[in-house]
Scaffold this active site. Structure first.
Site, mmCIF file in Angstrom:
data_model
loop_
_atom_site.group_PDB
_atom_site.id
_atom_site.type_symbol
_atom_site.label_atom_id
_atom_site.label_comp_id
_atom_site.label_asym_id
_atom_site.label_seq_id
_atom_site.Cartn_x
_atom_site.Cartn_y
_atom_site.Cartn_z
ATOM 1 N N GLU A 78 4.414 -9.992 14.954
ATOM 2 C CA GLU A 78 3.673 -10.307 15.986
ATOM 3 C C GLU A 78 4.152 -11.781 16.370
ATOM 4 O OE1 GLU A 78 -0.448 -9.319 16.708
ATOM 5 O OE2 GLU A 78 -0.738 -9.833 18.723
ATOM 6 N N ARG A 92 1.160 -1.374 0.119
ATOM 7 C CA ARG A 92 0.297 -0.243 -0.044
ATOM 8 C C ARG A 92 0.900 1.426 -0.073
ATOM 9 N NH1 ARG A 92 -3.307 -1.933 4.816
ATOM 10 N NH2 ARG A 92 -1.461 -3.660 4.614
HETATM 11 P P1 AMP Z 1 4.229 -2.415 12.033
HETATM 12 O O1 AMP Z 1 5.024 -2.926 11.660
HETATM 13 O O2 AMP Z 1 3.125 -3.108 13.215
HETATM 14 O O3 AMP Z 1 4.611 -0.919 12.183
HETATM 15 O O4 AMP Z 1 2.870 -2.630 11.025
HETATM 16 C C1 AMP Z 1 2.756 -1.926 9.911
HETATM 17 C C2 AMP Z 1 2.378 -2.518 8.639
HETATM 18 O O5 AMP Z 1 1.189 -3.398 8.795
HETATM 19 C C3 AMP Z 1 1.511 -1.807 7.150
HETATM 20 O O6 AMP Z 1 2.112 -2.328 6.436
HETATM 21 C C4 AMP Z 1 0.325 -1.905 7.936
HETATM 22 O O7 AMP Z 1 -0.135 -2.238 6.406
HETATM 23 C C5 AMP Z 1 0.164 -3.062 8.083
HETATM 24 N N1 AMP Z 1 -0.744 -2.873 9.341
HETATM 25 C C6 AMP Z 1 -0.692 -2.943 10.977
HETATM 26 N N2 AMP Z 1 -1.983 -2.980 11.285
HETATM 27 C C7 AMP Z 1 -2.820 -3.028 10.229
HETATM 28 C C8 AMP Z 1 -4.712 -2.375 10.670
HETATM 29 N N3 AMP Z 1 -4.913 -2.729 12.116
HETATM 30 N N4 AMP Z 1 -4.608 -2.297 9.420
HETATM 31 C C9 AMP Z 1 -4.202 -2.252 8.768
HETATM 32 N N5 AMP Z 1 -2.993 -2.455 8.237
HETATM 33 C C10 AMP Z 1 -2.053 -3.092 9.112
#
Ligand code: AMP
Length: 178
Positions: free
Chosen positions: A98, A61
């Site tokens: 996670e 995205r």
């Molecule tokens: P993080 O690495 O934990 O910051 O997660 C960010 C990535 O995971 C991004 O590329 C987001 O598109 C995706 N992502 C994480 N949580 C969500 C959520 N609740 N809704 C949509 N996309 C998410």
């Protein structure tokens, strides 16, 4: 308008996750334009010495938003991809999810040393993905000047982590929880 154009899908892809779906934002011409305008705004009037030379977008995205931002800034675009997709010599980094780990990579020659880069993705949650992208971009010589996201999940602390490293972070809307 931006906030209301984002659709929330409860319990996707697994129970307890509120998935913030930007396909509805992308499909709304006014909301998509408003989001790109807002992401571009802090950098649009920069003097030549402070110009963003390249925008790096995180698969997938981050490509849709980052490509539009790059075009508006007159900048190049650098794809940060999941492992195994880029055909030339790459630099790769693993980062924690996670459950388990994933790997992303960039072409080693995607930026020239010292080029000013803006990192773009749709959403920052824990910041693991963005931190990994930052590490990659720095490893190939980029000067990452800021990171920009449409959505912040502040309870997960990712934007704060990036700011703690001295990186300016811009987000457009915030949702509680995860
Ligand atoms: P993080 O690495 O934990 O910051 O997660 C960010 C990535 O995971 C991004 O590329 C987001 O598109 C995706 N992502 C994480 N949580 C969500 C959520 N609740 N809704 C949509 N996309 C998410």
């Amino acid at each position: 308008m931006i906030e209301h154009s984002i659709r929330t899908i409860p319990d996707y892809p697994k129970p307890g996750i509120q998935f913030r779906d930007i396909t509805t934002l992308l499909g709304d011409p006014l909301a998509y334009a408003a989001a790109v305008d807002a992401l571009v705004a802090p950098y649009a009037a920069a003097p030549a010495s402070a110009r963003i030379v390249k925008v790096a977008g995180i698969e997938a995205r981050g490509f849709i938003l980052g490509g539009a931002v790059a075009h508006r800034l007159g900048a190049g675009f650098v794809p940060v991809r999941k492992k195994g997709k880029l055909p030339h010599e790459t630099v790769r980094v693993a980062y924690a999810l996670e459950y388990g780990t994933d790997e992303i990579e960039v072409h080693r020659d995607a930026v020239a040393p010292g080029e000013r880069v803006l990192l773009v993705d749709d959403l920052i949650a824990t910041g693991g993905t963005a931190l990994a992208a930052l590490e990659l971009l720095r490893a190939i010589g980029a000067e990452v000047v800021a990171a920009a996201f449409v959505i912040d999940l502040p309870d997960l602390g990712g934007a704060a982590r990036l700011r703690g490293l001295g990186l300016p972070v811009q987000t457009l809307v915030a949702f509680p929880g995860h």
